[in-house]
Design a protein around this motif. Structure first.
Motif, PDB file in Angstrom:
ATOM      1  N   TRP A  96       0.835  -1.203   0.000  1.00  0.00           N
ATOM      2  CA  TRP A  96       0.000   0.000   0.000  1.00  0.00           C
ATOM      3  C   TRP A  96       0.873   1.258   0.000  1.00  0.00           C
ATOM      4  N   LEU A  97       1.932   1.244   0.818  1.00  0.00           N
ATOM      5  CA  LEU A  97       2.808   2.412   0.884  1.00  0.00           C
ATOM      6  C   LEU A  97       3.707   2.525  -0.349  1.00  0.00           C
ATOM      7  N   LYS A  98       3.941   1.427  -1.028  1.00  0.00           N
ATOM      8  CA  LYS A  98       4.676   1.498  -2.296  1.00  0.00           C
ATOM      9  C   LYS A  98       3.894   2.322  -3.311  1.00  0.00           C
ATOM     10  N   TYR A  99       2.589   2.085  -3.381  1.00  0.00           N
ATOM     11  CA  TYR A  99       1.742   2.799  -4.330  1.00  0.00           C
ATOM     12  C   TYR A  99       1.252   4.143  -3.774  1.00  0.00           C
ATOM     13  N   ASN A 100       1.241   4.275  -2.450  1.00  0.00           N
ATOM     14  CA  ASN A 100       0.729   5.496  -1.793  1.00  0.00           C
ATOM     15  C   ASN A 100       1.699   5.914  -0.686  1.00  0.00           C
ATOM     16  N   PRO A 101       2.899   6.376  -1.051  1.00  0.00           N
ATOM     17  CA  PRO A 101       3.957   6.582  -0.051  1.00  0.00           C
ATOM     18  C   PRO A 101       3.655   7.634   1.015  1.00  0.00           C
ATOM     19  N   ASP A 105       1.268  10.021   6.356  1.00  0.00           N
ATOM     20  CA  ASP A 105       1.506  11.430   6.694  1.00  0.00           C
ATOM     21  C   ASP A 105       0.330  12.330   6.319  1.00  0.00           C
ATOM     22  N   ASN A 106      -0.472  11.922   5.337  1.00  0.00           N
ATOM     23  CA  ASN A 106      -1.578  12.765   4.873  1.00  0.00           C
ATOM     24  C   ASN A 106      -2.851  12.616   5.691  1.00  0.00           C
ATOM     25  N   ILE A 107      -2.851  11.729   6.653  1.00  0.00           N
ATOM     26  CA  ILE A 107      -4.048  11.484   7.465  1.00  0.00           C
ATOM     27  C   ILE A 107      -3.996  12.305   8.754  1.00  0.00           C
ATOM     28  N   ASP A 120       1.990  -3.204  11.175  1.00  0.00           N
ATOM     29  CA  ASP A 120       1.673  -4.226  10.179  1.00  0.00           C
ATOM     30  C   ASP A 120       0.158  -4.259  10.000  1.00  0.00           C
ATOM     31  N   PHE A 121      -0.309  -4.203   8.776  1.00  0.00           N
ATOM     32  CA  PHE A 121      -1.746  -4.182   8.532  1.00  0.00           C
ATOM     33  C   PHE A 121      -2.037  -4.553   7.085  1.00  0.00           C
ATOM     34  N   VAL A 122      -3.322  -4.786   6.822  1.00  0.00           N
ATOM     35  CA  VAL A 122      -3.836  -4.925   5.462  1.00  0.00           C
ATOM     36  C   VAL A 122      -4.899  -3.860   5.274  1.00  0.00           C
ATOM     37  N   LEU A 123      -4.893  -3.197   4.134  1.00  0.00           N
ATOM     38  CA  LEU A 123      -5.899  -2.174   3.830  1.00  0.00           C
ATOM     39  C   LEU A 123      -6.771  -2.628   2.669  1.00  0.00           C
ATOM     40  N   TYR A 188      -7.960  14.021   2.944  1.00  0.00           N
ATOM     41  CA  TYR A 188      -8.457  14.509   1.667  1.00  0.00           C
ATOM     42  C   TYR A 188      -7.619  13.897   0.552  1.00  0.00           C
ATOM     43  N   GLU A 189      -8.266  13.590  -0.556  1.00  0.00           N
ATOM     44  CA  GLU A 189      -7.544  13.133  -1.734  1.00  0.00           C
ATOM     45  C   GLU A 189      -8.126  13.797  -2.976  1.00  0.00           C
TER      46      GLU A 189
END
Length: 205
Positions: A96-101, A105-107, A120-123, A188-189
Motif C-alpha cells: 500500500w505504501l509502495k503505491y501510496n507513499p 503522513d496525509n491522514i 503491520d496491517f492490510v488495507l 483529503y484526496e
C-alpha cells in the motif's frame, strides 16, 4: 429453506455455490467488467460506488488489475458457475505504501489512535459486486476469506477508507458499522480535479 439461500430479483442464489479465491493471471478482464458495471451507473450512496471512471480507459485499468494480481497477496474474486461476479482488492502495508507513499503522513489521525497499530496491517482498497448480486452476502463472504488468510499470516489489523464527501458512500459506512470498525482518522484526496474526503477505519481481527 436453508438460511444460505437469498433471493435476487426473479431468481435465487445459494451462497454455497459462490466460491471465493485469490485472483490469478487472466482474471483482470473479468475484474475490469465488474468495476465498469459499478462505475457506469450513477453513484448511489446507498448501493456503494467506486471513484474511478473505469470505462474511459480500458487498457490502463486492465493493465492495472493485471499488475495488482501479480503483486498483491490479498486480491480476491467471487465466482458463480465459473463467472466472476465480484472482487475485493486489498494491500499489505508495504505494498500500500509502495503505491501510496504519503498515505500515513496525509491522514489527520484521531487523538486516541495508537500509531503502533500501523506496524503491520492490510488495507481494503476496493470491493465491488455485480449489481444484481449486491446485498446478498457475497461481499461478506469475500471479507471472511481475507480475514482467514490474514490470521494465517499473523496480521491482526485491517484498515479501510470510505468516501464521505462530495458523495457519501453510505453502503460502505454501513458495512464498517456492521463489522465493528473504529474511526482512526480523516484525509483529503484529489482525483481528476475533484477533492474527496475520506474517513479512515480500522479493526482488530
Amino acid at each position: 429453506m436453508s438460511s444460505n439461500v437469498k433471493f435476487v430479483k426473479d431468481h435465487e442464489i445459494d451462497l454455497n455455490r459462490i466460491s471465493v479465491r485469490r485472483a490469478q493471471e487472466g482474471d483482470e478482464e473479468g475484474v475490469y467488467k465488474i468495476a465498469c458495471s459499478v462505475s457506469e451507473r450513477e453513484r448511489d450512496s446507498y448501493q456503494g460506488f467506486l471513484i474511478d471512471d473505469y470505462p474511459v480507459d480500458p487498457g490502463y485499468y486492465i493493465d492495472l488489475f493485471a499488475d495488482r494480481i501479480k503483486n498483491l497477496k490479498y486480491f480476491y474474486v467471487a465466482e458463480l458457475n465459473g463467472k466472476i461476479i465480484g472482487f475485493s482488492l486489498a494491500y499489505k502495508k508495504e505494498m500500500w505504501l509502495k503505491y501510496n507513499p504519503d498515505w500515513i503522513d496525509n491522514i489527520s489521525w484521531h487523538p486516541s489512535f495508537d500509531m503502533s497499530l500501523l506496524d503491520d496491517f492490510v488495507l481494503i482498497d476496493k470491493t465491488a459486486i455485480e449489481a444484481e448480486y449486491t446485498g446478498e452476502g457475497i461481499g461478506s463472504k469475500i471479507y471472511g476469506k481475507l480475514i482467514e488468510d490474514m490470521r494465517e499470516n499473523d496480521i491482526h489489523y485491517i484498515f479501510s477508507e470510505t468516501v464521505v464527501n462530495p458523495i457519501p458512500n453510505f453502503a460502505s459506512l454501513a458495512f464498517r458499522q456492521k463489522q465493528n470498525y473504529i474511526m482512526a482518522g480523516f484525509r483529503y484526496e484529489e482525483h481528476k480535479g475533484v477533492i474527496y474526503s475520506d474517513m479512515i477505519f480500522y479493526k482488530k481481527i
